[in-house]
Design a protein around this motif. Sequence first.
Motif: not given
Length: 237
Positions: A212-237
């Motif tokens: 679970l620690h390894k899984y969550m470390m990877n999930k933390d990276r995925i969610e961070l990149l998704r969040w940053m991608g959404s943030l960038k898309s919003f700012v670009e509008r």
Amino acid sequence: MASLIRTGFRRTCICSSSQIGTLRSKNALSSISRLGNTTFASQPQPLTKSPFHSNMLRILRNEIVYQYEYAPPHQPEAEFKSFTVEERRGEQVVTIKGKFGECEDIKIEATMFDGCEHVPACDDFSSGVNVRLHLSLIVDISKGEGGSELEFVCSAWPDCLNVEKVYMLRRGCMPARPYIGPNFRDLNAKVQEKFYDYLDARGVNDELADFLHKYMMNKDRIELLRWMGSLKSFVER
């Protein structure tokens, strides 16, 4: 009290990393009106970006590229031994399900990292302190629909799993203020040991904590990149 603890673990919908890109251009609309012999045409005005806006987008794009190159995430695991992992995209909780024997259903809900502790470093090349991350688990073991459930509240460290609470639940007919038993660590040492053996036989053990620690470390990276991608898309509008 059990329901309150469970609620604490049930807790942004983020765009996938494949959506990180440029904003779609809008089709230009032109309208023509005539007044006498004069024709007027309206053309779309270019969207001007302030220096602050442009700089913010540049920083976000650079950070996304850096995060991908520094520690690129991988496809989340769908199974661990006899368990099936249900990825909950955009959430801070992961659900794991399994069976034991013919009649026992096991459901585990694990949070993303929700705490840490500082421990002395073991080598001469660090600052002298390391951080051990912590995540929390609720383990439900049930036998049949509508029957009783045994629920364990656990702390998962990178190398071990500790039981904090044990509840006996009966879905649908719980009293308003049920007796939930003593603190687990107040139980006799032999009773505690038997509960650990009970969980270990069902695959809820130190190996699961490590996974679970390894899984969550990877999930933390995925969610961070998704969040940053959404943030960038919003700012670009």
